[in-house]
Write an enzyme that holds these catalytic residues in place. Structure first.
Site, short mmCIF file in Angstrom:
data_model
loop_
_atom_site.label_atom_id
_atom_site.label_comp_id
_atom_site.label_asym_id
_atom_site.label_seq_id
_atom_site.Cartn_x
_atom_site.Cartn_y
_atom_site.Cartn_z
N ASP A 198 72.26 80.54 54.86
CA ASP A 198 71.38 79.51 54.56
C ASP A 198 72.16 78.32 54.82
OD1 ASP A 198 69.09 77.99 54.23
OD2 ASP A 198 69.12 77.99 52.00
N HIS A 234 70.81 77.17 64.23
CA HIS A 234 70.73 78.47 64.39
C HIS A 234 71.42 79.16 65.29
CE1 HIS A 234 67.56 78.07 61.52
NE2 HIS A 234 66.77 77.57 62.39
N LEU A 246 81.02 100.74 60.65
CA LEU A 246 80.29 99.43 59.87
C LEU A 246 78.88 99.72 60.09
CD1 LEU A 246 80.13 96.92 58.46
CD2 LEU A 246 80.60 95.61 60.30
C1 IPE Z 1 66.37 82.34 52.90
O1 IPE Z 1 66.36 81.01 53.36
C2 IPE Z 1 65.96 83.14 54.03
C3 IPE Z 1 66.98 83.19 54.96
C4 IPE Z 1 68.19 82.76 55.10
C5 IPE Z 1 66.67 83.91 56.28
P1 IPE Z 1 65.36 79.88 53.33
O2 IPE Z 1 66.10 78.54 53.62
O3 IPE Z 1 63.98 80.31 53.86
O4 IPE Z 1 65.11 79.84 51.65
P2 IPE Z 1 64.21 79.02 50.62
O5 IPE Z 1 62.97 78.88 51.03
O6 IPE Z 1 64.87 77.52 51.01
O7 IPE Z 1 64.50 79.28 49.42
C1 IPE Z 2 68.82 79.67 57.33
O1 IPE Z 2 69.22 78.24 57.65
C2 IPE Z 2 68.33 80.15 58.45
C3 IPE Z 2 66.99 80.77 58.46
C4 IPE Z 2 66.10 80.70 57.30
C5 IPE Z 2 66.30 81.33 59.59
P1 IPE Z 2 67.91 77.27 57.29
O2 IPE Z 2 67.06 77.05 58.43
O3 IPE Z 2 66.98 77.54 56.22
O4 IPE Z 2 68.71 75.80 56.97
P2 IPE Z 2 68.52 74.68 55.76
O5 IPE Z 2 68.15 75.41 54.54
O6 IPE Z 2 67.31 73.99 56.31
O7 IPE Z 2 69.70 73.86 56.08
MG MG Z 3 67.10 77.18 54.09
#
Ligand code: IPE
Ligand code: IPE
Ligand code: MG
Length: 253
Positions: A26, A43, A137
């Site tokens: 995240d 990303h 792995l």
């Molecule tokens: C959780 O991240 C899912 C992934 C990293 C794929 P999110 O950024 O979507 O989670 P919430 O919604 O903030 O909890």
């Molecule tokens: C996690 O990073 C990746 C996915 C959920 C695909 P985020 O896109 O949630 O990044 P933040 O949380 O907005 O910084």
């Molecule tokens: Mg996020």
């Protein structure tokens, strides 16, 4: 299908390296925002870090790496971001599978794949088939995955397997039907990006996993950060309900 004894019951032998690491990657969006870049740039950088993480696991002899790439709730994001994420997924499969294969990595994707475009579903199927005999792995990508979805589909599988059974169900009846029944439960869970929640990741499987939360954003989570997480894990005592004294005397009594 090889079924491992649940680590919820068995105290793993060695604390040297975790056998199974599960990660919520995240913070990509915030990483990009800090640099005045579009979220997708975060990303893209995030995919690079996945590559680094796979290499680190191979070097450290970690057997299972499970990465949460797209949750069943992430469809709620703006359409543009969802479609860019899908494109990145396709691109990563096209570009990385050969190298994964060469390095002895077995790739699996868990989640409800029926919602993905046919092309993506086909690439996933091919990548899984191509790497199916690799053993160095086990890399699992959770995509359109949700812990509640997993438990529900496992319950359906369990009921269908013994349609005449009415009661007396055990945990062991359900476990073979979970999406990750091929792996032991995660030893170490890592969530980057500062949020301290599970966000519907592996709900059943994380029952006794050691949790590690870090404010470091995923695109900054390099090998040194990973080693910090591993050393935090190594300092923990996993008791699985027992007392410290019992562990010293007879770990699996
Ligand atoms: C959780 O991240 C899912 C992934 C990293 C794929 P999110 O950024 O979507 O989670 P919430 O919604 O903030 O909890
Ligand atoms: C996690 O990073 C990746 C996915 C959920 C695909 P985020 O896109 O949630 O990044 P933040 O949380 O907005 O910084
Ligand atoms: Mg996020």
């Amino acid at each position: 299908m090889a079924l491992f004894s649940s680590s919820t019951r068995q105290v793993p032998q060695s604390a040297a390296v975790p056998r199974h690491v599960a990660v919520i990657m995240d913070g990509n969006g915030r990483w990009a925002k800090k640099r005045f870049l579009p979220r997708v740039a975060g990303h893209v950088k995030g995919v690079e870090l996945v590559r680094e993480m796979v290499r680190a696991c191979l070097e450290r002899g970690i057997q299972y790496l499970t990465l949460f790439a797209f949750s069943s709730e992430n469809w709620r994001r703006p359409q543009d971001e969802v479609s860019l994420l899908m494109q990145l997924f396709v691109k990563a499969l096209e570009q990385e599978v050969e190298k994964l294969d060469r390095n002895g990595v077995r790739l699996r994707v868990v989640g409800d794949l029926t919602r993905f475009e046919p092309r993506l579903q086909e690439l996933i199927r091919q990548a899984e088939a191509r790497t199916a005999s690799n053993t160095r792995l086990d890399l699992t990508i959770a995509a359109n995955y949700g812990g509640r979805w997993d438990i529900m589909q496992a319950v359906e599988g369990m009921l269908a397997a013994q349609p005449e059974k009415r009661n007396g169900w055990q945990e062991g009846d359900l476990e073979p039907h979970l999406a990750m029944s091929f792996a032991p439960e995660p030893d170490l869970f890592i969530r980057t990006g500062g949020e301290e929640r599970i966000s519907n990741f592996l709900l059943w499987q994380l029952a006794y996993t050691e949790l590690y939360f870090t404010p470091t954003l995923w695109p900054d989570f390099d090998t040194a950060e990973f080693d910090k997480a591993i050393s935090s894990f190594q300092q923990r005592e996993r008791r699985f309900g027992r007392t410290s004294e019992q562990l010293v005397e007879k770990p699996n009594a």
